[in-house]
Design a protein around this motif. Sequence first.
Motif, short mmCIF file in Angstrom:
data_model
loop_
_atom_site.label_atom_id
_atom_site.label_comp_id
_atom_site.label_asym_id
_atom_site.label_seq_id
_atom_site.Cartn_x
_atom_site.Cartn_y
_atom_site.Cartn_z
N UNK A 125 -15.11 -2.55 -10.74
CA UNK A 125 -13.87 -1.81 -11.00
C UNK A 125 -12.95 -1.84 -9.79
N UNK A 126 -13.51 -1.72 -8.59
CA UNK A 126 -12.69 -1.76 -7.39
C UNK A 126 -12.00 -3.10 -7.24
N UNK A 127 -12.77 -4.17 -7.50
CA UNK A 127 -12.15 -5.50 -7.41
C UNK A 127 -11.02 -5.63 -8.42
N UNK A 128 -11.26 -5.15 -9.66
CA UNK A 128 -10.21 -5.22 -10.69
C UNK A 128 -9.02 -4.35 -10.33
N UNK A 129 -9.29 -3.13 -9.79
CA UNK A 129 -8.20 -2.23 -9.42
C UNK A 129 -7.40 -2.81 -8.27
N UNK A 130 -8.09 -3.44 -7.32
CA UNK A 130 -7.36 -4.07 -6.22
C UNK A 130 -6.47 -5.20 -6.72
N UNK A 131 -6.96 -5.97 -7.68
CA UNK A 131 -6.12 -7.04 -8.25
C UNK A 131 -4.91 -6.49 -8.99
N UNK A 132 -5.17 -5.44 -9.80
CA UNK A 132 -4.05 -4.82 -10.51
C UNK A 132 -3.06 -4.20 -9.54
N UNK A 133 -3.53 -3.57 -8.46
CA UNK A 133 -2.65 -2.95 -7.48
C UNK A 133 -1.80 -3.99 -6.78
N UNK A 134 -2.40 -5.11 -6.45
CA UNK A 134 -1.63 -6.16 -5.80
C UNK A 134 -0.52 -6.66 -6.72
N UNK A 135 -0.86 -6.85 -7.99
CA UNK A 135 0.17 -7.30 -8.95
C UNK A 135 1.25 -6.25 -9.14
N UNK A 136 0.81 -4.96 -9.27
CA UNK A 136 1.80 -3.89 -9.48
C UNK A 136 2.68 -3.71 -8.26
N UNK A 137 2.09 -3.86 -7.05
CA UNK A 137 2.89 -3.73 -5.83
C UNK A 137 3.94 -4.84 -5.75
N UNK A 138 3.54 -6.05 -6.14
CA UNK A 138 4.50 -7.16 -6.13
C UNK A 138 5.62 -6.91 -7.12
N UNK A 139 5.30 -6.44 -8.32
CA UNK A 139 6.34 -6.18 -9.32
C UNK A 139 7.24 -5.03 -8.88
N UNK A 140 6.62 -4.01 -8.26
CA UNK A 140 7.44 -2.89 -7.79
C UNK A 140 8.38 -3.34 -6.69
N UNK A 141 7.91 -4.23 -5.80
CA UNK A 141 8.78 -4.73 -4.76
C UNK A 141 9.92 -5.56 -5.30
N UNK A 142 9.66 -6.35 -6.34
CA UNK A 142 10.72 -7.15 -6.95
C UNK A 142 11.66 -6.28 -7.76
N UNK A 143 11.11 -5.25 -8.42
CA UNK A 143 11.97 -4.41 -9.27
C UNK A 143 12.80 -3.45 -8.46
N UNK A 176 -15.24 6.57 -4.91
CA UNK A 176 -16.44 6.66 -5.75
C UNK A 176 -17.47 5.61 -5.34
N UNK A 177 -16.99 4.43 -4.97
CA UNK A 177 -17.90 3.37 -4.54
C UNK A 177 -18.60 3.76 -3.23
N UNK A 178 -17.85 4.34 -2.30
CA UNK A 178 -18.47 4.77 -1.04
C UNK A 178 -19.50 5.87 -1.29
N UNK A 179 -19.15 6.81 -2.19
CA UNK A 179 -20.10 7.87 -2.52
C UNK A 179 -21.34 7.29 -3.21
N UNK A 180 -21.10 6.30 -4.07
CA UNK A 180 -22.25 5.67 -4.75
C UNK A 180 -23.12 4.91 -3.77
N UNK A 181 -22.52 4.24 -2.81
CA UNK A 181 -23.30 3.56 -1.78
C UNK A 181 -24.16 4.55 -1.00
N UNK A 182 -23.53 5.69 -0.64
CA UNK A 182 -24.29 6.70 0.08
C UNK A 182 -25.47 7.20 -0.77
#
Length: 468
Positions: A223-241, A326-332
């Motif tokens: 989920x973190x990998x997917x969220x990071x990918x979506x965030x990168x795409x959303x940040x790029x679109x927000x910067x262009x918009x 959540x990932x850090x907490x799960x690792x712990x």
Amino acid sequence: MNLSQFLLILRARKWVVLAVLLTTVLVTVAVSLLLPKTYKATASVLLNYKGMDPVTGMTMPSQLLPGYMATQVDIISSKNVALRVVDALGLANNPAVVAQFQESTGGKGTARDWLADLLLKKLDIVPSRESSVVEITFKGTDPAFVAAVANAFADEYQKISVQLKVEPMKRAAAYFNDQLKLLRDNVEATQARLSKYQQENGIVSVDNRLDVENNRLNDLSAQLVAAQGQLMEASSRAGMANGSAESPDVAGNPLVQNLRIGLGVAEGKLAELSQRLDRNHPQYQSAKAEVEKLRADLNAAIKSTTNSVGNNAAILRRREADVRAALAEQKKKVLELNRTRDELNVLVKDVEGAQRAFDTTSQRFSQTRLEGQAEQSEIALLNPATAPIAPAGPKVVLNASLSLLLGTMLGVAMAFVLEMLDRRVRSAADLAETLEIPVFGVIDWNKTKHAHKRTGLNALIPRRLRLN
């Protein structure tokens, strides 16, 4: 001294040799007849030894088998067995024996030890070379007594062989029984520590729980990998918009597209009216107001679309932060479960080790206790001793035969001793050797033979000359 001289000495001293021989034979025969008769009784025991313990099934190493027979002979001839024979026959309680003991030793020591030593002196043990049979022979003056002693040695040997095998096993069983109590307490203590640890940490099955948490950790990582990918795409679109109406999100908005189409139509209508009507004409003013309204709506729609893209990027950023937390907490949690599992494994291994030691000791205790209770002897009485009818000694014929040889040797020795003490001339060779002069003739005094004429020194030499 040559052979002829030796024979001449024996012929001259023949009566001495015969006298010594006759005396020796007579003395030997007289002593043999005067000696009390001795009897021998033999009991045969069979060693049913196959090199394997009947209880444990263990096989003795082959290098120990050759010494087994010698060990059994040493056991039979041991003083411990002799003392048991004395006790079994009640010899030490006989007043006559006690009186004889007092007379022989002056009261030093004990009658049991004295009798045991006497029995061992008259005991003879002969192991067979080709079989497992051992013959126990005892000699004495009483036929019934020697048979009783031989059988008593065989019986006590059987009993002590069982005792030597059983008593160490009984002591070992007692030792293992004490160790079992300690090991049982150790197992209970380690099991109690394990149960307490599971209760304190709420562990039912650490492996299943760890598998679930690992799966959850893997899901959060994905989920973190997917969220990071979506965030990168959303940040790029927000910067262009941001500040640009040509961004794909703004341009692709249906509302913006419709407003742009409506604005274009309104602007075209306004341009047509401006050619025909004056600026103050109501239709022109109406068309102009419509164009302004559509332009304002378009700007508002573009701003709303830009804000929507920015908000989407912020939402994805917040979601990525939440997933990361959540990932850090799960690792712990997984690391804590690993530590718990390691500690639990240590406790489990302690329990398993204590249980294994308890099981091994329990098995050994059962085996040694069974060996200590197995009072079975591998020794069997093959032929019991019976009271002999004929005496085994003294053997008059054998002793007389041996006295002939001994008397002959003593007679010859006596003849030579006498000859050395009283040396005489036995032949012409003795005279020539002693005087170191040649012998020219010998006078023969034997009248049974024909007389011969002799001249010269032959008439002057006597038959015997004493040498000083």
